[in-house]
Write an enzyme that holds these catalytic residues in place. Structure first.
Site, PDB file in Angstrom:
ATOM      1  N   CYS A  94       0.871  -1.175   0.000  1.00  0.00           N
ATOM      2  CA  CYS A  94       0.000   0.000   0.000  1.00  0.00           C
ATOM      3  C   CYS A  94       0.903   1.218   0.000  1.00  0.00           C
ATOM      4  O   CYS A  94       1.559   1.516   1.002  1.00  0.00           O
ATOM      5  CB  CYS A  94      -0.926   0.011   1.209  1.00  0.00           C
ATOM      6  SG  CYS A  94      -2.058   1.432   1.217  1.00  0.00           S
ATOM      7  N   GLU A 120      -3.396   0.707  -6.634  1.00  0.00           N
ATOM      8  CA  GLU A 120      -2.445  -0.381  -6.871  1.00  0.00           C
ATOM      9  C   GLU A 120      -2.096  -0.372  -8.352  1.00  0.00           C
ATOM     10  O   GLU A 120      -2.879   0.081  -9.191  1.00  0.00           O
ATOM     11  CB  GLU A 120      -3.053  -1.714  -6.457  1.00  0.00           C
ATOM     12  CG  GLU A 120      -2.036  -2.788  -6.141  1.00  0.00           C
ATOM     13  CD  GLU A 120      -1.055  -2.351  -5.064  1.00  0.00           C
ATOM     14  OE1 GLU A 120       0.028  -1.843  -5.445  1.00  0.00           O
ATOM     15  OE2 GLU A 120      -1.358  -2.499  -3.880  1.00  0.00           O
TER      16      GLU A 120
END
Length: 251
Positions: A2, A119
């Protein structure tokens, strides 16, 4: 992994969502569609109150609060805060073993409210950005309070790291790792200051993951200077702006 996320709710909204008191002290900067490492962000913690001398009153009920912390964990024993730049994520598989994380995992857990996270999928040598979003989204995190050994009178630096785990379900199509998204039913257990063993809470909630939207977005998000609702708008990969510089996520 992340390395970027969006957090647009104001403290008043988060107070209601997490049933918490606002202790952000006016430090928030409004909606942020591109939260990046070393930025300040709102977190949720739950602690027992302290007396006037700083002693923890364990017999008193714990209190849930919103607090502003810097993203990138600085362990209490660190000599320099720059170590936090490399500790934005904590692997769930080794969090209870690593010296930098194990004490925080046992004693200082937090939730990181988010609307969603970004992402990047690697395809044919290119990296395609996706925005993963859903309802009641909060990441499992840990936090630390660090004091400069060269200036003990300076205020403490409070920092956090986001727990990550192996991706599950459809997310494996995008990346092999993901932040540990905590479903609402686990919030109380994760934040419980009297709970020192959190191992069983580190497994991903596949039902929550299955409910997420995987949305292709513009690679304008690659640049930390870009910030606005256009970053989370659906954009088919072929229409992405390929002129933006690529942001390399920390290893």
């Amino acid at each position: 992994m992340c390395g970027r996320y969006a957090a647009t709710k104001n403290p008043a909204e988060l107070v209601r969502e997490f049933d918490a008191a606002d202790e952000t002290g006016g430090q928030t900067r409004g909606a942020d569609y591109n939260v990046a490492p070393t930025k300040n962000a709102i977190t949720v913690v739950q602690r027992h109150p302290r007396d006037a001398e700083g002693h923890v009153l364990t017999e008193e009920p714990s209190v849930r609060t919103l607090r502003v912390m810097r993203w990138g964990l600085v362990p209490f024993w660190a000599k320099d805060p720059s170590v936090g730049n490399r500790m934005i994520n904590t692997r769930a598989e080794t969090a209870s073993e690593k010296p930098a994380f194990k004490r925080a995992l046992a004693q200082r857990r937090c939730l990181v409210p988010a609307d969603g996270w970004y992402e990047w999928r690697r395809t044919d040598g290119k990296r395609e950005p996706f925005y993963l979003t859903g309802e009641d989204l909060a990441f499992a995190g840990i936090w630390e309070s660090w004091r400069d050994p060269k200036d003990r009178d300076a205020p403490p630096l409070v920092t956090f790291s986001i727990i990550t785990t192996d991706a599950v379900g459809r997310l494996t199509e995008i990346h092999e790792r993901m932040p540990l998204a905590m479903p609402r039913r686990r919030w109380a257990d994760w934040l419980d200051p009297d709970r020192t063993e959190a191992g069983e809470l580190l497994a991903p909630a596949e039902d929550l993951v299955d409910s997420l939207e995987l949305r292709p977005v513009s690679d304008r998000v690659n640049n930390v200077r870009n910030n606005g609702p256009e970053l989370v708008a659906r954009v088919e990969p072929a229409a992405a702006d390929l002129d933006e510089p690529l942001f390399e996520l920390p290893k």
